[in-house]
Design a protein around this motif. Structure first.
Motif, PDB file in Angstrom:
ATOM      1  N   ILE A  46      -8.275  -2.259  -9.468  1.00  7.11           N
ATOM      2  CA  ILE A  46      -7.178  -3.145  -9.083  1.00  7.11           C
ATOM      3  C   ILE A  46      -7.514  -4.602  -9.331  1.00  7.11           C
ATOM      4  CG2 ILE A  46      -6.281  -1.533  -7.372  1.00  7.11           C
ATOM      5  CD1 ILE A  46      -7.652  -3.226  -5.238  1.00  7.11           C
ATOM      6  N   SER A  47      -8.799  -4.925  -9.472  1.00  9.77           N
ATOM      7  CA  SER A  47      -9.198  -6.307  -9.733  1.00  9.77           C
ATOM      8  C   SER A  47      -8.928  -6.713 -11.175  1.00  9.77           C
ATOM      9  CB  SER A  47     -10.691  -6.493  -9.436  1.00  9.77           C
ATOM     10  OG  SER A  47     -11.476  -5.743 -10.354  1.00  9.77           O
ATOM     11  N   ASP A  77      -6.331   4.094   0.067  1.00  5.73           N
ATOM     12  CA  ASP A  77      -5.968   2.919   0.864  1.00  5.73           C
ATOM     13  C   ASP A  77      -5.600   1.732  -0.020  1.00  5.73           C
ATOM     14  OD1 ASP A  77      -6.333   4.277   3.227  1.00  5.73           O
ATOM     15  OD2 ASP A  77      -8.412   3.609   3.494  1.00  5.73           O
ATOM     16  N   GLN A  78      -6.259   1.603  -1.168  1.00  8.45           N
ATOM     17  CA  GLN A  78      -5.926   0.512  -2.085  1.00  8.45           C
ATOM     18  C   GLN A  78      -4.496   0.651  -2.584  1.00  8.45           C
ATOM     19  OE1 GLN A  78      -9.203   1.042  -4.885  1.00  8.45           O
ATOM     20  NE2 GLN A  78     -10.108  -0.884  -4.217  1.00  8.45           N
ATOM     21  N   LYS A  80      -2.008   1.986  -0.948  1.00  9.47           N
ATOM     22  CA  LYS A  80      -1.141   1.591   0.155  1.00  9.47           C
ATOM     23  C   LYS A  80      -1.081   0.077   0.290  1.00  9.47           C
ATOM     24  CE  LYS A  80      -1.221   3.690   4.057  1.00  9.47           C
ATOM     25  NZ  LYS A  80      -1.690   4.276   5.336  1.00  9.47           N
ATOM     26  N   GLU A  81      -2.242  -0.575   0.158  1.00 20.05           N
ATOM     27  CA  GLU A  81      -2.284  -2.035   0.268  1.00 20.05           C
ATOM     28  C   GLU A  81      -1.506  -2.719  -0.841  1.00 20.05           C
ATOM     29  OE1 GLU A  81      -6.419  -2.873   0.319  1.00 20.05           O
ATOM     30  OE2 GLU A  81      -6.709  -2.270   2.423  1.00 20.05           O
ATOM     31  N   ALA A  82      -1.374  -2.023  -1.980  1.00 19.30           N
ATOM     32  CA  ALA A  82      -0.618  -2.582  -3.100  1.00 19.30           C
ATOM     33  C   ALA A  82       0.865  -2.240  -3.014  1.00 19.30           C
ATOM     34  CB  ALA A  82      -1.190  -2.072  -4.421  1.00 19.30           C
ATOM     35  N   GLN A 247      -4.712  -8.235 -12.327  1.00 18.65           N
ATOM     36  CA  GLN A 247      -5.066  -7.491 -11.130  1.00 18.65           C
ATOM     37  C   GLN A 247      -3.804  -7.000 -10.426  1.00 18.65           C
ATOM     38  OE1 GLN A 247      -7.186 -10.102  -8.516  1.00 18.65           O
ATOM     39  NE2 GLN A 247      -5.361 -11.219  -7.872  1.00 18.65           N
ATOM     40  N   PRO A 249      -1.975  -7.052  -7.151  1.00 12.41           N
ATOM     41  CA  PRO A 249      -2.046  -7.813  -5.896  1.00 12.41           C
ATOM     42  C   PRO A 249      -1.761  -6.951  -4.676  1.00 12.41           C
ATOM     43  CG  PRO A 249       0.023  -8.259  -6.997  1.00 12.41           C
ATOM     44  CD  PRO A 249      -0.779  -7.388  -7.931  1.00 12.41           C
ATOM     45  N   ARG A 250      -2.341  -7.355  -3.561  1.00 11.46           N
ATOM     46  CA  ARG A 250      -2.017  -6.708  -2.297  1.00 11.46           C
ATOM     47  C   ARG A 250      -0.622  -7.128  -1.878  1.00 11.46           C
ATOM     48  NH1 ARG A 250      -6.717  -7.088   2.148  1.00 11.46           N
ATOM     49  NH2 ARG A 250      -5.016  -6.027   3.258  1.00 11.46           N
ATOM     50  N   LYS A 251       0.095  -6.213  -1.314  1.00  8.38           N
ATOM     51  CA  LYS A 251       1.452  -6.494  -0.874  1.00  8.38           C
ATOM     52  C   LYS A 251       1.457  -6.675   0.634  1.00  8.38           C
ATOM     53  CE  LYS A 251       6.201  -4.799  -1.414  1.00  8.38           C
ATOM     54  NZ  LYS A 251       7.042  -3.709  -1.964  1.00  8.38           N
ATOM     55  N   GLU A 252       1.924  -7.844   1.061  1.00  3.70           N
ATOM     56  CA  GLU A 252       1.995  -8.107   2.491  1.00  3.70           C
ATOM     57  C   GLU A 252       3.097  -7.257   3.107  1.00  3.70           C
ATOM     58  OE1 GLU A 252      -0.041  -9.855   4.250  1.00  3.70           O
ATOM     59  OE2 GLU A 252      -1.223 -10.525   2.525  1.00  3.70           O
TER      60      GLU A 252
END
Length: 285
Positions: A46-47, A77-78, A80-82, A247, A249-252
């Motif tokens: 993801i980076s 988990d990555q 889900k965070e995305a 990359q 990005p993480r999704k808030e």
């Protein structure tokens, strides 16, 4: 699954693929704009940075076997965070996560990752070509092979020079087993360099014969790991850098707070899976 078991499974799979001529050294492609079409380019996280050595080998084999086209890989988990999620029923692939402390590698732990094709809900980057930064990195790698000149060398000239350099780094040997090891290092280094530089790749008809000792008598799993590490080290020494991609990005995620209600009835704990039945311990290829 511990590290020793992981290494054995990885090596067994590689040598099985080697026997069938479907292992990464036998990958080839013609279009310089889409290297490694079987895996969408070097596998990356993801980076946006590419995986290297035995992790790259592992993910390349898994992608080839399952027909994945996405170059991205990430953990549950990555995803889900995305803002996405792994599709129901998908089986993950094992790779090694590196843990460092004070800049030193302390351990490698097997973890489960999923290919982008197995994940839903993420808007993947859609590159239309190399960015200026990627183009500069690629040109630096090409210049490391052949210095800049008025008339730019052809792709074949770059490939010829790469072959010469790697033949010096990993020379042929009269001993069949040592020659097989040199061949494996040389071919994996060539494939990595050709993917990074956008060079077409052909497979020498003698490759299967040169690697035959690895098929007839499989070496220790660590021999495979060392060969991958040597190949990547030499590509770096030549001056061919890995490209860095967009990359993910993480999704808030907005946290929803529900109004207080009466306590819910106590849930029964689910039974633990039977020993030896954890499907995540399998490595699909």
């Amino acid at each position: 699954m511990d590290l020793k078991e992981y290494r054995k499974l990885q090596a067994d799979s590689f040598y099985d693929n080697l026997r069938e001529a479907t292992a990464p050294p036998f990958f080839y492609w013609q279009d310089p704009d889409t290297p490694l079409p079987q895996i969408g380019g070097e596998p990356r996280g993801i980076s946006g940075h590419c995986f290297e050595a035995d992790n790259a080998l592992q993910l390349a084999m898994a992608a080839k076997a399952q027909g994945f086209q996405s170059p991205y890989w990430m953990g549950f988990d990555q995803a889900k965070e995305a803002g996405g999620h792994v599709r129901k029923g998908e089986l993950g692939t094992k790779m090694l996560q590196w843990y460092r402390k004070d800049g030193e590698l302390k351990s490698k732990i097997p973890v489960t990752v999923y290919n982008g094709d197995q994940i839903k809900g993420i808007e993947w980057p859609r590159p239309t070509g190399l960015t200026p930064e990627q183009q500069a990195a690629r040109q630096a790698g090409l210049d490391a092979l052949l210095p800049p000149r008025k008339k730019a060398p052809t792709l074949q000239q770059y490939n010829d020079r790469l072959k010469e350099v790697l033949a010096e780094k990993f020379p042929a040997n009269d001993d069949p087993r040592e020659n097989a090891r040199m061949t494996l290092c040389r071919e994996y280094a060539a494939m990595t360099a050709q993917a990074r530089l956008g060079l077409p790749r052909q497979v020498d008809p003698s490759l299967a014969q040169d690697l035959k000792p690895f098929i007839e008598r499989r070496p220790h799993p660590m021999d495979l790991v060392r060969a991958m590490e040597e190949a990547y080290r030499v590509v770096g020494e030549i001056g061919i850098p890995a490209l860095v991609y967009d990359q993910i990005p993480r999704k808030e995620m907005e946290r929803k707070v529900k109004p207080a209600k009466e306590p819910s009835p106590k849930r029964e704990r689910s039974k633990a899976p039977a020993k030896g039945k954890d499907m995540e311990n399998e490595i699909p290829f």
